[in-house]
Design an enzyme around this catalytic site. Structure first.
Site, PDB file in Angstrom:
ATOM      1  N   ASN A  18       0.854  -1.194   0.000  1.00 19.59           N
ATOM      2  CA  ASN A  18       0.000   0.000   0.000  1.00 19.59           C
ATOM      3  C   ASN A  18       0.893   1.249   0.000  1.00 19.59           C
ATOM      4  O   ASN A  18       1.698   1.447   0.914  1.00 19.59           O
ATOM      5  CB  ASN A  18      -0.895  -0.045   1.252  1.00 19.59           C
ATOM      6  CG  ASN A  18      -1.838   1.133   1.336  1.00 19.59           C
ATOM      7  OD1 ASN A  18      -1.448   2.267   1.065  1.00 19.59           O
ATOM      8  ND2 ASN A  18      -3.067   0.886   1.734  1.00 19.59           N
ATOM      9  N   HIS A  21       0.972   6.220   1.866  1.00 19.09           N
ATOM     10  CA  HIS A  21       1.693   7.170   2.712  1.00 19.09           C
ATOM     11  C   HIS A  21       2.895   7.815   2.037  1.00 19.09           C
ATOM     12  O   HIS A  21       3.468   8.765   2.566  1.00 19.09           O
ATOM     13  CB  HIS A  21       2.016   6.537   4.065  1.00 19.09           C
ATOM     14  CG  HIS A  21       0.732   6.238   4.790  1.00 19.09           C
ATOM     15  ND1 HIS A  21      -0.166   7.229   5.103  1.00 19.09           N
ATOM     16  CD2 HIS A  21       0.158   5.066   5.158  1.00 19.09           C
ATOM     17  CE1 HIS A  21      -1.236   6.675   5.667  1.00 19.09           C
ATOM     18  NE2 HIS A  21      -1.066   5.376   5.705  1.00 19.09           N
ATOM     19  N   HIS A  54      -5.639   3.621  -1.525  1.00 16.83           N
ATOM     20  CA  HIS A  54      -6.964   4.004  -1.029  1.00 16.83           C
ATOM     21  C   HIS A  54      -7.272   5.417  -1.497  1.00 16.83           C
ATOM     22  O   HIS A  54      -6.633   6.376  -1.058  1.00 16.83           O
ATOM     23  CB  HIS A  54      -6.937   3.924   0.506  1.00 16.83           C
ATOM     24  CG  HIS A  54      -8.266   4.152   1.155  1.00 16.83           C
ATOM     25  ND1 HIS A  54      -8.454   4.015   2.511  1.00 16.83           N
ATOM     26  CD2 HIS A  54      -9.475   4.504   0.654  1.00 16.83           C
ATOM     27  CE1 HIS A  54      -9.719   4.276   2.813  1.00 16.83           C
ATOM     28  NE2 HIS A  54     -10.354   4.584   1.710  1.00 16.83           N
ATOM     29  N   ARG A  56      -9.401   8.180  -0.930  1.00 19.81           N
ATOM     30  CA  ARG A  56     -10.376   8.604   0.083  1.00 19.81           C
ATOM     31  C   ARG A  56     -11.244   9.734  -0.438  1.00 19.81           C
ATOM     32  O   ARG A  56     -10.814  10.509  -1.298  1.00 19.81           O
ATOM     33  CB  ARG A  56      -9.649   9.066   1.348  1.00 19.81           C
ATOM     34  CG  ARG A  56      -9.223   7.931   2.245  1.00 19.81           C
ATOM     35  CD  ARG A  56      -8.597   8.462   3.518  1.00 19.81           C
ATOM     36  NE  ARG A  56      -8.471   7.408   4.506  1.00 19.81           N
ATOM     37  CZ  ARG A  56      -9.363   7.143   5.466  1.00 19.81           C
ATOM     38  NH1 ARG A  56     -10.435   7.896   5.598  1.00 19.81           N
ATOM     39  NH2 ARG A  56      -9.177   6.165   6.303  1.00 19.81           N
ATOM     40  N   ARG A  60      -6.947  12.729   0.994  1.00 24.08           N
ATOM     41  CA  ARG A  60      -5.860  13.185   1.875  1.00 24.08           C
ATOM     42  C   ARG A  60      -4.503  12.611   1.455  1.00 24.08           C
ATOM     43  O   ARG A  60      -3.475  13.153   1.798  1.00 24.08           O
ATOM     44  CB  ARG A  60      -6.161  12.819   3.327  1.00 24.08           C
ATOM     45  CG  ARG A  60      -6.070  11.354   3.630  1.00 24.08           C
ATOM     46  CD  ARG A  60      -6.277  11.078   5.092  1.00 24.08           C
ATOM     47  NE  ARG A  60      -7.636  11.333   5.518  1.00 24.08           N
ATOM     48  CZ  ARG A  60      -8.182  10.764   6.592  1.00 24.08           C
ATOM     49  NH1 ARG A  60      -7.457   9.964   7.349  1.00 24.08           N
ATOM     50  NH2 ARG A  60      -9.421  11.007   6.917  1.00 24.08           N
ATOM     51  N   GLU A  81      -8.665   0.497  -2.792  1.00 24.45           N
ATOM     52  CA  GLU A  81      -9.516   0.524  -1.600  1.00 24.45           C
ATOM     53  C   GLU A  81     -10.493   1.680  -1.752  1.00 24.45           C
ATOM     54  O   GLU A  81     -10.083   2.797  -2.084  1.00 24.45           O
ATOM     55  CB  GLU A  81      -8.670   0.727  -0.345  1.00 24.45           C
ATOM     56  CG  GLU A  81      -7.789  -0.460  -0.039  1.00 24.45           C
ATOM     57  CD  GLU A  81      -6.906  -0.186   1.172  1.00 24.45           C
ATOM     58  OE1 GLU A  81      -7.024   0.893   1.788  1.00 24.45           O
ATOM     59  OE2 GLU A  81      -6.095  -1.044   1.489  1.00 24.45           O
ATOM     60  N   THR A 112      -8.252   3.566   8.536  1.00 21.58           N
ATOM     61  CA  THR A 112      -9.489   2.787   8.534  1.00 21.58           C
ATOM     62  C   THR A 112      -9.645   2.052   9.861  1.00 21.58           C
ATOM     63  O   THR A 112      -8.956   1.068  10.117  1.00 21.58           O
ATOM     64  CB  THR A 112      -9.477   1.791   7.346  1.00 21.58           C
ATOM     65  OG1 THR A 112      -9.044   2.495   6.190  1.00 21.58           O
ATOM     66  CG2 THR A 112     -10.846   1.211   7.124  1.00 21.58           C
ATOM     67  N   GLU A 162     -11.054  -9.298   3.111  1.00 19.97           N
ATOM     68  CA  GLU A 162      -9.782  -8.935   3.744  1.00 19.97           C
ATOM     69  C   GLU A 162     -10.061  -8.796   5.233  1.00 19.97           C
ATOM     70  O   GLU A 162     -10.909  -7.988   5.644  1.00 19.97           O
ATOM     71  CB  GLU A 162      -9.223  -7.630   3.172  1.00 19.97           C
ATOM     72  CG  GLU A 162      -7.869  -7.308   3.812  1.00 19.97           C
ATOM     73  CD  GLU A 162      -7.098  -6.209   3.100  1.00 19.97           C
ATOM     74  OE1 GLU A 162      -7.180  -6.101   1.870  1.00 19.97           O
ATOM     75  OE2 GLU A 162      -6.403  -5.463   3.809  1.00 19.97           O
ATOM     76  N   HIS A 201      -3.599  -4.519   7.805  1.00 22.47           N
ATOM     77  CA  HIS A 201      -3.690  -3.349   8.680  1.00 22.47           C
ATOM     78  C   HIS A 201      -2.804  -3.523   9.908  1.00 22.47           C
ATOM     79  O   HIS A 201      -2.941  -4.480  10.657  1.00 22.47           O
ATOM     80  CB  HIS A 201      -5.125  -3.043   9.138  1.00 22.47           C
ATOM     81  CG  HIS A 201      -5.315  -1.563   9.383  1.00 22.47           C
ATOM     82  ND1 HIS A 201      -4.869  -0.939  10.509  1.00 22.47           N
ATOM     83  CD2 HIS A 201      -5.863  -0.607   8.601  1.00 22.47           C
ATOM     84  CE1 HIS A 201      -5.164   0.351  10.421  1.00 22.47           C
ATOM     85  NE2 HIS A 201      -5.758   0.582   9.270  1.00 22.47           N
TER      86      HIS A 201
HETATM   87  N1  PXP Z   1      -5.887  -3.102   4.162  1.00 19.91           N
HETATM   88  C1  PXP Z   1      -6.836  -2.135   4.199  1.00 19.91           C
HETATM   89  C2  PXP Z   1      -8.198  -2.476   3.747  1.00 19.91           C
HETATM   90  C3  PXP Z   1      -6.533  -0.832   4.636  1.00 19.91           C
HETATM   91  O1  PXP Z   1      -7.485   0.103   4.674  1.00 19.91           O
HETATM   92  C4  PXP Z   1      -5.198  -0.545   5.006  1.00 19.91           C
HETATM   93  C5  PXP Z   1      -4.831   0.844   5.437  1.00 19.91           C
HETATM   94  O2  PXP Z   1      -5.058   1.729   4.411  1.00 19.91           O
HETATM   95  C6  PXP Z   1      -4.250  -1.570   4.930  1.00 19.91           C
HETATM   96  C7  PXP Z   1      -4.617  -2.851   4.524  1.00 19.91           C
HETATM   97  C8  PXP Z   1      -2.804  -1.334   5.260  1.00 19.91           C
HETATM   98  O3  PXP Z   1      -2.677  -0.994   6.597  1.00 19.91           O
HETATM   99  P1  PXP Z   1      -1.274  -0.428   7.106  1.00 19.91           P
HETATM  100  O4  PXP Z   1      -1.040   0.851   6.383  1.00 19.91           O
HETATM  101  O5  PXP Z   1      -1.494  -0.268   8.573  1.00 19.91           O
HETATM  102  O6  PXP Z   1      -0.250  -1.470   6.771  1.00 19.91           O
END
Ligand code: PXP
Length: 250
Positions: A18, A21, A54, A56, A60, A81, A112, A162, A201
């Site tokens: 992901n 960030h 994601h 949003r 952001r 996402e 999330t 998931e 997550h």
């Molecule tokens: N899976 C989903 C559905 C999420 O919303 C997120 C966070 O955006 C993640 C995985 C990844 O989480 P993390 O950034 O804490 O690794």
């Protein structure tokens, strides 16, 4: 993220990176740097199996332009996402990413928090699942690891769930062991019902191995830790190390 292996059939655990960030850091100053699409290329070179982003409602981190570029430029499958809103549905249907993970979204949350209430919101979710599936987008529902949510996902016809590992990641000791068992039970129940289980997550080098050892899981989606660690070691090294840890659990 091909989703070709049948649920629970063993085999490699895919890593979805992901890159949200990277965009968070870019947006802190505006402009184009650092570029999340460059991060996606680096993650691919380091052994990621897919890219997750994601979009949003408040944009952001990832923006519409990022999504457009990723669809055109990256060679790995993209997992978008998205909240269950008409705006996001239209965007997903326009871009047709490989996969769409429906997540709950609150403007005020930092990330999330908690899974989708697939059981309580089945009526409103149905048309999202149906329309995305009809467009050949592999739909997943981001849910808490509990049997009611899995059963709701079965009724909704979602091919993937998931499992939210946020609670597991924040707990410790006996409570964490219990939450791990809930994740394992949920993954087994999903696979038994023909649903491919993924998880994600809050996963880090320190907590990923027991989750990766759950045999039915086919994919982990990991972001914040990998991007944070990349500040110190580089993204290729952080992705490679996560890949090694996941592989060591299988
Ligand atoms: N899976 C989903 C559905 C999420 O919303 C997120 C966070 O955006 C993640 C995985 C990844 O989480 P993390 O950034 O804490 O690794």
């Amino acid at each position: 993220m091909s989703g070709s292996a049948s649920p629970g059939s063993g085999g490699q655990l895919r890593l979805g990176v992901n890159i949200d960030h990277v965009a968070t850091i870019r947006n802190a100053r505006g402009g184009d740097f650092p570029d999340p699409v460059r991060a996606a290329h680096l993650a691919a070179d380091a052994g990621a199996d897919g890219i997750t982003a994601h979009l949003r409602e408040d944009r952001r981190h990832i923006t519409d332009r990022d999504l457009e570029r990723m669809m055109g430029e990256i060679r790995l499958p993209l997992n978008l996402e998205m909240a269950a809103t008409d705006e996001m549905l239209a965007i997903a249907l326009r871009h047709r990413p490989h996969a769409a993970c429906i997540v709950p979204e609150k403007r005020e949350e930092r990330t999330t928090e908690g899974g989708l209430d697939a059981a309580g919101q089945a009526n409103s979710l149905k048309r999202f699942v149906d329309q995305l599936c009809a467009a050949n987008i592999r739909v997943s529902l981001f849910i808490e690891p509990n049997p009611q949510q899995i059963e709701a996902a079965v009724r909704l016809g979602a091919p993937v769930v998931e499992l939210h590992t946020g609670r597991y990641a924040h707990l410790s000791g006996k409570e964490q062991t219990l939450e791990l068992q809930r994740l394992a039970d949920a993954a087994a129940l999903a696979a038994k019902n023909g649903i491919e289980p993924h998880a994600g997550h809050g996963l880090t080098y320190d907590n990923v191995v027991p989750v990766a050892a759950i045999p039915q899981l086919r994919e982990l989606n990991i972001g914040h830790f990998l991007i944070g660690e990349a500040i110190f070691t580089g993204l290729d090294a952080s992705v490679l190390r996560m890949r090694e840890l996941m592989d060591s659990a299988r």
